[in-house]
Design a protein around this motif. Structure first.
Motif, PDB file in Angstrom:
ATOM      1  N   UNK A 152      22.820  44.259  32.645  1.00 37.04           N
ATOM      2  CA  UNK A 152      24.168  43.788  32.937  1.00 37.04           C
ATOM      3  C   UNK A 152      24.089  42.574  33.820  1.00 37.04           C
ATOM      4  N   UNK A 153      25.165  41.777  33.836  1.00 34.29           N
ATOM      5  CA  UNK A 153      25.102  40.574  34.666  1.00 34.29           C
ATOM      6  C   UNK A 153      25.563  40.872  36.090  1.00 34.29           C
ATOM      7  N   UNK A 154      26.057  42.081  36.318  1.00 33.34           N
ATOM      8  CA  UNK A 154      26.466  42.513  37.657  1.00 33.34           C
ATOM      9  C   UNK A 154      27.422  41.519  38.300  1.00 33.34           C
ATOM     10  N   UNK A 155      28.129  40.790  37.459  1.00 33.41           N
ATOM     11  CA  UNK A 155      29.067  39.817  37.993  1.00 33.41           C
ATOM     12  C   UNK A 155      30.466  40.393  37.907  1.00 33.41           C
ATOM     13  N   UNK A 156      31.007  40.779  39.065  1.00 28.91           N
ATOM     14  CA  UNK A 156      32.317  41.430  39.070  1.00 28.91           C
ATOM     15  C   UNK A 156      32.894  41.324  40.467  1.00 28.91           C
ATOM     16  N   UNK A 157      34.023  41.934  40.641  1.00 25.06           N
ATOM     17  CA  UNK A 157      34.592  41.953  41.980  1.00 25.06           C
ATOM     18  C   UNK A 157      33.891  43.045  42.782  1.00 25.06           C
ATOM     19  N   UNK A 158      33.609  42.791  44.056  1.00 21.38           N
ATOM     20  CA  UNK A 158      32.906  43.803  44.860  1.00 21.38           C
ATOM     21  C   UNK A 158      33.638  45.128  44.892  1.00 21.38           C
ATOM     22  N   UNK A 159      34.981  45.089  44.718  1.00 19.82           N
ATOM     23  CA  UNK A 159      35.740  46.343  44.728  1.00 19.82           C
ATOM     24  C   UNK A 159      35.294  47.271  43.617  1.00 19.82           C
ATOM     25  N   UNK A 160      34.846  46.656  42.526  1.00 12.16           N
ATOM     26  CA  UNK A 160      34.435  47.478  41.392  1.00 12.16           C
ATOM     27  C   UNK A 160      33.212  48.306  41.749  1.00 12.16           C
ATOM     28  N   UNK A 161      32.493  47.864  42.754  1.00  9.77           N
ATOM     29  CA  UNK A 161      31.299  48.598  43.144  1.00  9.77           C
ATOM     30  C   UNK A 161      31.608  49.616  44.231  1.00  9.77           C
ATOM     31  N   UNK A 162      32.394  49.203  45.223  1.00 10.12           N
ATOM     32  CA  UNK A 162      32.466  50.016  46.428  1.00 10.12           C
ATOM     33  C   UNK A 162      33.691  50.917  46.532  1.00 10.12           C
ATOM     34  N   UNK A 163      34.784  50.594  45.811  1.00 11.82           N
ATOM     35  CA  UNK A 163      35.998  51.372  46.030  1.00 11.82           C
ATOM     36  C   UNK A 163      36.345  52.274  44.860  1.00 11.82           C
ATOM     37  N   UNK A 164      36.795  53.492  45.165  1.00 12.34           N
ATOM     38  CA  UNK A 164      37.352  54.308  44.094  1.00 12.34           C
ATOM     39  C   UNK A 164      38.580  53.587  43.547  1.00 12.34           C
ATOM     40  N   UNK A 165      38.770  53.603  42.260  1.00  8.34           N
ATOM     41  CA  UNK A 165      39.915  52.916  41.676  1.00  8.34           C
ATOM     42  C   UNK A 165      39.702  51.434  41.531  1.00  8.34           C
ATOM     43  N   UNK A 166      38.506  50.954  41.779  1.00 11.00           N
ATOM     44  CA  UNK A 166      38.262  49.524  41.735  1.00 11.00           C
ATOM     45  C   UNK A 166      38.014  48.976  40.337  1.00 11.00           C
TER      46      UNK A 166
END
Lengths: 395, 283
Positions: free
Chosen positions: A310-324
């Motif tokens: 994966x390119x792991x290019x996303x908003x940090x919320x997608x990684x750290x927050x539930x519902x992100x």
């Protein structure tokens, strides 16, 4: 005429060689066919095409090359729209909601009618014509190409069986999916991951043991056998699809088809941006056919090697927050899930098709890299080799 | 010439393109590589070609442990060693310990045989490469006895593959290739007719309907194919199931005797779940 045909096939990147061409000529010489275009088509296909994935391309070249000839037989009602092209267009222009909407609307019949009408108006089967339909942009026809239903275009056509020539039906178009060329290098790199282990029935003579036990047996032959060695590596492949990954489709396809050829125990799953509670195995059915990640975690034993692409290019919320997640509400955050994957399969790497020198500018890449314990490698041959080496290290 | 043409048999419906591929391969004496979904009659094809052309039929089933050499011959050094310890006189002649393989058998056959190399993709990656020269020249050399085995006439070779591994280009170049497509409804009806000529028309159409419906179910691990359909119909006839029981819309459960069609537990579960969901939607 035949030589032209041969070169046209090669231009369409169907791997035809001279040997095969000569075979065809020899067959013609020996009168295998009884002078009908259809038989000639079957013969040419059997002699020249060695992979069903190339059938569709062959049909197209055949249609264009022998068009004049075929016209003498019947009138041709054929639609020659490069499906790939439409799909690409749809992928670019339609949001996921649009796609879902179209799927749920069920207004296909009407769409199809309009489509058929427009097809009828159109004269040339080739480039100009295709564009005409294609550049409808956000018109329903782009969507048509994307949608699994889109394939029905061809099926609609073939209702008029008699009018459509076999090669114009293009029945093999969905076999032309994983285009693979030049995967050899990747295969060679993946081959490093091979680990041979003795498994199965005793088949091979164990020379050392035989000598030892023969000696112990007072010189009388006492045969000892061992099982043969097999490649025992098991691989789980998680592939990011859609969104920003569209730019890297080619590289991922190559990796995927190489991996498929190389490993006997290969399981693959798709995800979008980050692994959450659901993954899927078929991109077209991603909404209806989701698999529980928890089930996947339970199913495969820890000796599987995990490769995430994966390119792991996303908003940090997608990684750290539930519902992100951008697609749905995820009760648990992405890093939680990634952590679970890493605990389940300690041998893991992340392959990133994004250029390595740009990694440091994207915060989410940094975060994923940290989560992976620095085991992120670029999806290049060199990166792949480093990654494979990392996978082999005992942890 | 006409006697050498394959047109399908009473028990085997061959499509036009398949016939052409077989005939071209027979005429030119090249191997024919057949691919297709499991259960579409790839192995069957070779048998039928043999019976249609009235040729002896030799089968070579390939397994993951099969070596190309085994198709040619094997030198049984172990029994020779044992015989020598027991003082057997046979030991003097090495040819007693050369075991002929299937390819050898096909090469020395009196009449041109049909040789089936079944599931070539099961073997090691190098397997097809090891057979290149033998299939090309139709001859090979036996080192132990220093003799060359030459084919009396090029056998008709049919090779099947399930696509588990990719075959090397050099190998492909020497073959004719045919992909057996999953039959459409018309062809399927023809196939069933061939196997069960007195099947009631209604039962057949209902069964086909149900069958294609099941094939459409997304995510099945193993989609049922022709051979499963034939088994299922056989069971339906044996159990005397009325056509009404197969009707799709009012169906409350999975079709009767589904065990013939769905071959693993997950598929059955999946199918049940989908039915459950569709019923719930209606309520």
């Amino acid at each position: 005429m035949m030589t032209d045909f041969f070169f046209k096939l090669r231009q369409a990147s169907i791997p035809v060689t001279l040997t095969e061409f000569l075979t065809l000529l020899e067959a013609l010489n020996q009168r295998v066919t009884a002078h009908s275009v259809e038989e000639f088509y079957y013969l040419a296909r059997a002699a020249l095409v060695k992979d069903e994935r190339h059938y569709d391309r062959f049909d197209q070249v055949f249609a264009s090359h022998f068009k004049g000839l075929a016209a003498h037989f019947d009138d041709i009602v054929g639609a020659d729209i490069p499906l790939e092209w439409l799909r690409k267009l749809a992928e670019l222009t339609l949001s996921d909601e649009d796609k879902a909407l179209i799927e749920s609307l069920g207004g296909w019949e009407k769409l199809m009618q309009t489509f058929a009408e427009r097809m009828a108006e159109q004269e040339g089967r080739h480039e100009g014509g295709n564009k005409w339909i294609g550049t409808a942009g956000t018109s329903p026809f782009g969507a048509y190409g994307y949608n699994p239903e889109g394939i029905r275009v061809g099926q609609e056509q073939s209702r008029h069986r008699r009018a459509v020539k076999v090669w114009d039906r293009r029945e093999f178009r969905n076999l032309d999916d994983t285009v693979e060329l030049g995967t050899r290098n990747i295969k060679v790199a993946l081959r490093r991951l091979r680990r041979f282990a003795r498994e199965g029935a005793a088949q091979e003579l164990d020379l050392d043991d035989t000598i030892r036990s023969t000696a112990r047996n007072a010189g009388y032959l006492d045969l000892k056998m061992v099982p043969e060695r097999h490649n025992a590596v098991k691989v789980l492949l998680f592939l990011d699809v859609g969104g920003s990954m569209d730019d890297h489709i080619r590289a991922c396809e190559e990796l995927f088809s190489a991996a498929r050829g190389e490993f006997k125990h290969l399981e693959y799953f798709y995800f979008h941006n980050m692994v959450y509670e659901g993954v899927w195995k078929d991109n077209r059915r991603r909404y209806t056919e989701k698999l529980d990640t928890a089930t996947v975690l339970r199913t495969f034993s820890p000796d599987y090697k995990l490769i995430l692409v994966g390119d792991a290019t996303m908003s940090p919320y997608e990684i750290t927050y539930p519902g992100g997640s951008v697609e749905h509400f995820n009760p648990e955050a992405g890093d939680v899930w990634l952590g679970r994957l890493l605990t389940a399969w300690p041998h893991a790497i992340w392959l990133n098709p994004q250029q390595q020198n740009r990694w440091s500018y994207v915060p989410s890449i940094q975060m994923v890299r940290e989560l992976m314990g620095e085991r992120m490698y670029p999806l290049t041959l060199e990166g792949l080799e480093q990654g494979i080496r990392a996978l082999q290290r005992a942890r | 010439m006409t006697q050498n043409r394959f047109r399908g048999t009473e028990r085997y419906v061959a499509t036009d393109d398949l016939m052409m591929a077989v005939n071209a391969a027979v005429t030119l004496g090249r191997p024919l590589l057949v691919k297709g979904e499991p259960g579409t009659g790839k192995t069957q094809l070779a048998e039928e070609v043999a019976s249609a052309l009235n040729r002896p039929f030799i089968q070579w089933h390939v397994k993951s442990t099969t070596k190309a050499q085994q198709g040619l011959y094997e030198y049984d050094a172990v029994s020779r060693l044992r015989d020598s310890q027991l003082g057997d006189a046979r030991v003097q002649d090495i040819s007693h310990y050369i075991v002929q393989g299937k390819l050898w058998e096909a090469f020395i056959s009196e009449v041109q045989p049909v040789l089936l190399i079944d599931e070539i993709d099961k073997a090691d990656i190098e397997f097809p490469n090891d057979l290149l020269l033998e299939l090309d020249r139709m001859e090979f050399y036996v080192y132990e006895t220093r003799q060359t085995v030459k084919a009396r006439q090029r056998p008709i070779i049919i090779i099947t593959s399930n696509n588990e591994k990719e075959l090397p280009d050099a190998f492909l170049r020497r073959c004719f290739f045919h992909y057996i497509r999953f039959p459409d409804k018309d062809t399927m009806e023809q196939i069933v007719r061939v196997h069960y000529p007195d099947l009631k028309k209604r039962l057949l159409s209902e069964a086909l309907e149900a069958f294609f419906e099941i094939r459409e179910v997304p995510g099945l691990k193993k989609r049922p194919s022709t051979s499963e359909l034939l088994d299922w119909i056989k069971l339906l006839v044996a159990e005397d199931i009325p056509p009404e029981a197969l009707r799709g819309d009012q169906r409350k459960a999975i079709p009767p005797l589904y065990g013939a069609l769905l071959k693993n537990e997950q598929d059955v579960h999946l199918f049940e779940r989908l039915l459950f969901m569709s019923r719930r939607k209606k309520d």
